[in-house]
Design an enzyme around this catalytic site. Structure first.
Site, mmCIF file in Angstrom:
data_model
loop_
_atom_site.group_PDB
_atom_site.id
_atom_site.type_symbol
_atom_site.label_atom_id
_atom_site.label_comp_id
_atom_site.label_asym_id
_atom_site.label_seq_id
_atom_site.Cartn_x
_atom_site.Cartn_y
_atom_site.Cartn_z
ATOM 1 N N GLY A 285 2.624 2.534 10.919
ATOM 2 C CA GLY A 285 3.621 3.593 10.829
ATOM 3 C C GLY A 285 4.409 3.822 12.105
ATOM 4 O O GLY A 285 5.158 4.785 12.219
ATOM 5 N N ASN B 277 0.876 -1.178 0.000
ATOM 6 C CA ASN B 277 0.000 0.000 0.000
ATOM 7 C C ASN B 277 0.915 1.230 0.000
ATOM 8 O O ASN B 277 1.469 1.592 1.035
ATOM 9 C CB ASN B 277 -0.903 -0.015 1.247
ATOM 10 C CG ASN B 277 -1.760 1.242 1.318
ATOM 11 O OD1 ASN B 277 -1.807 2.042 0.382
ATOM 12 N ND2 ASN B 277 -2.448 1.425 2.439
ATOM 13 N N TRP B 278 1.064 1.826 -1.173
ATOM 14 C CA TRP B 278 1.992 2.963 -1.291
ATOM 15 C C TRP B 278 1.419 4.250 -0.711
ATOM 16 O O TRP B 278 2.114 5.254 -0.616
ATOM 17 C CB TRP B 278 2.364 3.185 -2.771
ATOM 18 C CG TRP B 278 3.349 2.182 -3.301
ATOM 19 C CD1 TRP B 278 3.964 1.185 -2.600
ATOM 20 C CD2 TRP B 278 3.844 2.091 -4.653
ATOM 21 N NE1 TRP B 278 4.801 0.466 -3.433
ATOM 22 C CE2 TRP B 278 4.752 1.007 -4.700
ATOM 23 C CE3 TRP B 278 3.603 2.802 -5.823
ATOM 24 C CZ2 TRP B 278 5.418 0.636 -5.853
ATOM 25 C CZ3 TRP B 278 4.264 2.424 -6.986
ATOM 26 C CH2 TRP B 278 5.163 1.353 -7.000
ATOM 27 N N LYS B 279 0.129 4.225 -0.378
ATOM 28 C CA LYS B 279 -0.539 5.429 0.158
ATOM 29 C C LYS B 279 -0.301 6.607 -0.787
ATOM 30 O O LYS B 279 -0.288 6.418 -2.010
ATOM 31 C CB LYS B 279 -0.084 5.703 1.591
ATOM 32 C CG LYS B 279 -0.219 4.457 2.477
ATOM 33 C CD LYS B 279 -0.042 4.698 3.938
ATOM 34 C CE LYS B 279 -0.199 3.387 4.705
ATOM 35 N NZ LYS B 279 -0.132 3.522 6.133
ATOM 36 N N HIS C 228 -9.612 1.689 4.890
ATOM 37 C CA HIS C 228 -8.320 1.827 5.577
ATOM 38 C C HIS C 228 -8.489 2.797 6.739
ATOM 39 O O HIS C 228 -9.256 3.756 6.642
ATOM 40 C CB HIS C 228 -7.249 2.335 4.594
ATOM 41 C CG HIS C 228 -5.868 2.245 5.167
ATOM 42 N ND1 HIS C 228 -5.373 3.185 6.034
ATOM 43 C CD2 HIS C 228 -4.898 1.310 5.032
ATOM 44 C CE1 HIS C 228 -4.148 2.835 6.399
ATOM 45 N NE2 HIS C 228 -3.834 1.688 5.792
ATOM 46 N N GLU D 275 -6.786 5.158 7.756
ATOM 47 C CA GLU D 275 -6.530 6.573 7.423
ATOM 48 C C GLU D 275 -7.766 7.192 6.772
ATOM 49 O O GLU D 275 -8.045 8.379 6.962
ATOM 50 C CB GLU D 275 -5.286 6.672 6.525
ATOM 51 C CG GLU D 275 -4.011 6.457 7.346
ATOM 52 C CD GLU D 275 -2.885 5.762 6.617
ATOM 53 O OE1 GLU D 275 -2.875 5.743 5.376
ATOM 54 O OE2 GLU D 275 -1.994 5.211 7.309
ATOM 55 N N GLY E 190 2.985 -1.030 4.285
ATOM 56 C CA GLY E 190 3.056 0.393 3.961
ATOM 57 C C GLY E 190 4.489 0.801 3.656
ATOM 58 O O GLY E 190 5.027 0.528 2.572
ATOM 59 N N GLU F 196 -5.517 -4.363 10.786
ATOM 60 C CA GLU F 196 -4.495 -3.317 10.886
ATOM 61 C C GLU F 196 -4.776 -2.458 12.125
ATOM 62 O O GLU F 196 -5.525 -1.478 12.046
ATOM 63 C CB GLU F 196 -4.539 -2.411 9.654
ATOM 64 C CG GLU F 196 -4.169 -3.090 8.357
ATOM 65 C CD GLU F 196 -3.539 -2.103 7.368
ATOM 66 O OE1 GLU F 196 -2.439 -2.391 6.886
ATOM 67 O OE2 GLU F 196 -4.127 -1.037 7.106
ATOM 68 N N SER G 102 3.405 -1.850 10.332
ATOM 69 C CA SER G 102 4.853 -1.947 10.556
ATOM 70 C C SER G 102 5.442 -3.317 10.200
ATOM 71 O O SER G 102 6.350 -3.808 10.875
ATOM 72 C CB SER G 102 5.200 -1.567 12.002
ATOM 73 O OG SER G 102 4.850 -0.222 12.243
HETATM 74 P P1 13P Z 1 3.064 0.630 7.656
HETATM 75 O O1 13P Z 1 3.547 -0.682 7.101
HETATM 76 O O2 13P Z 1 3.829 1.818 7.164
HETATM 77 O O3 13P Z 1 2.900 0.576 9.146
HETATM 78 O O4 13P Z 1 1.562 0.838 7.061
HETATM 79 C C1 13P Z 1 0.652 -0.174 7.213
HETATM 80 C C2 13P Z 1 -0.561 0.156 6.435
HETATM 81 O O5 13P Z 1 -1.279 1.085 6.762
HETATM 82 C C3 13P Z 1 -0.827 -0.647 5.231
HETATM 83 O O6 13P Z 1 -2.100 -0.415 4.746
#
Ligand code: 13P
Length: 252
Positions: free
Chosen positions: A170, A9-11, A94, A96, A231, A164, A210
């Site tokens: 993060g 997930n590159w966000k 998600h 976020e 992520g 998640e 993470s």
């Molecule tokens: P991280 O791997 O940066 O913690 O992000 C996880 C995430 O939100 C994947 O959708």
């Protein structure tokens, strides 16, 4: 045995050295994977480009969100109809999006319904925040997110649930194997109650928060763990490759 999913997930990011560099480093490593099914969910803008570049590779392409309507006056949104030309996966709900963009479980249920009508496998994200965790509400929150989020689905052809926990995303600190295992059991039980034994074949449960090359072994070897949603570590081709290689080595 289903291959283990490793979904990037590159966000709202692209790999620091660019997409071409990323794919040049990653695609050659992805041939003849026996135990891993890789996928990438880039920002919308890069979906057609990646579609071309990933042609003939084993890497699945996904989006990070969609609107539940098929078309119409929804400035800034994107529909399943537009996405299905390029993508086979779509991340929905998600944390976020839930927290920064105030997406509700009700909206999420409409998105899941829409994705399922089109040829898109939904990756439904669920997870508790730190206060809910401290108050021992993790199972209750995740169960309620699942029940409402999936309320418009009778029987999924294919569905991925990503656990998640917000406090792990993060943070550099993934949830412990014990925490993850417990929640995978909770999710599996809800799926059994809702969709019956068939759900063991149609619903995959993955973990995100993470994930890195250092902790992937502990996570992926948990019972009934079908993969990971990655992520930050997925922006670095070396790390992404190493996560996949580690899984291939363990499962061999
Ligand atoms: P991280 O791997 O940066 O913690 O992000 C996880 C995430 O939100 C994947 O959708």
């Amino acid at each position: 045995m289903d291959k283990k999913l490793v979904i990037a997930n590159w966000k709202m990011n692209i790999p620091s050295k660019g997409i071409d560099h990323f794919l040049k480093s990653v695609i050659p490593e992805m041939t003849n994977l026996q135990y891993v099914q890789p996928g990438i969910c880039p920002p919308y803008l890069f979906i057609p480009q990646l579609f071309e570049l990933l042609d003939n590779s084993s890497i699945l392409l996904g989006a990070q969100n969609l609107h539940y309507e098929d078309n119409g006056a929804f400035t800034g949104e994107i529909s399943a109809q537009l996405l299905e030309t390029y993508c086979s996966l779509v991340i929905i709900g998600h944390s976020e999006r839930r927290h920064l963009f105030h997406e509700t479980d009700e909206e999420i249920s409409k998105k899941i319904q829409t994705a399922s009508h089109f040829n898109l496998t939904p990756i439904l994200c669920v997870g508790e925040n730190i206060t809910e965790r401290k108050n021992n509400l993790s199972s209750k929150i995740v169960t309620s997110q699942l029940i409402t989020g999936l309320s418009k689905i009778k029987k999924p052809n294919k569905l991925i649930i990503a656990y998640e926990p917000l406090w792990a995303i993060g943070s550099g600190n993934a949830a412990t194997p014990t925490d993850i295992e417990l929640m995978v059991k909770v999710i599996r039980q809800v799926m059994l109650e809702k969709f019956g034994v068939e759900s063991q074949n149609t619903v995959q449960i993955i973990y995100g928060g993470s994930v890195s090359e250092d902790n992937i072994t502990k996570i992926i070897t948990l019972p009934n763990m079908d993969g990971v949603l990655v992520g930050n570590a997925s922006l670095d081709p070396l790390q992404y490759n190493n996560i996949i290689k580690n899984i291939e080595t363990i499962t061999t």
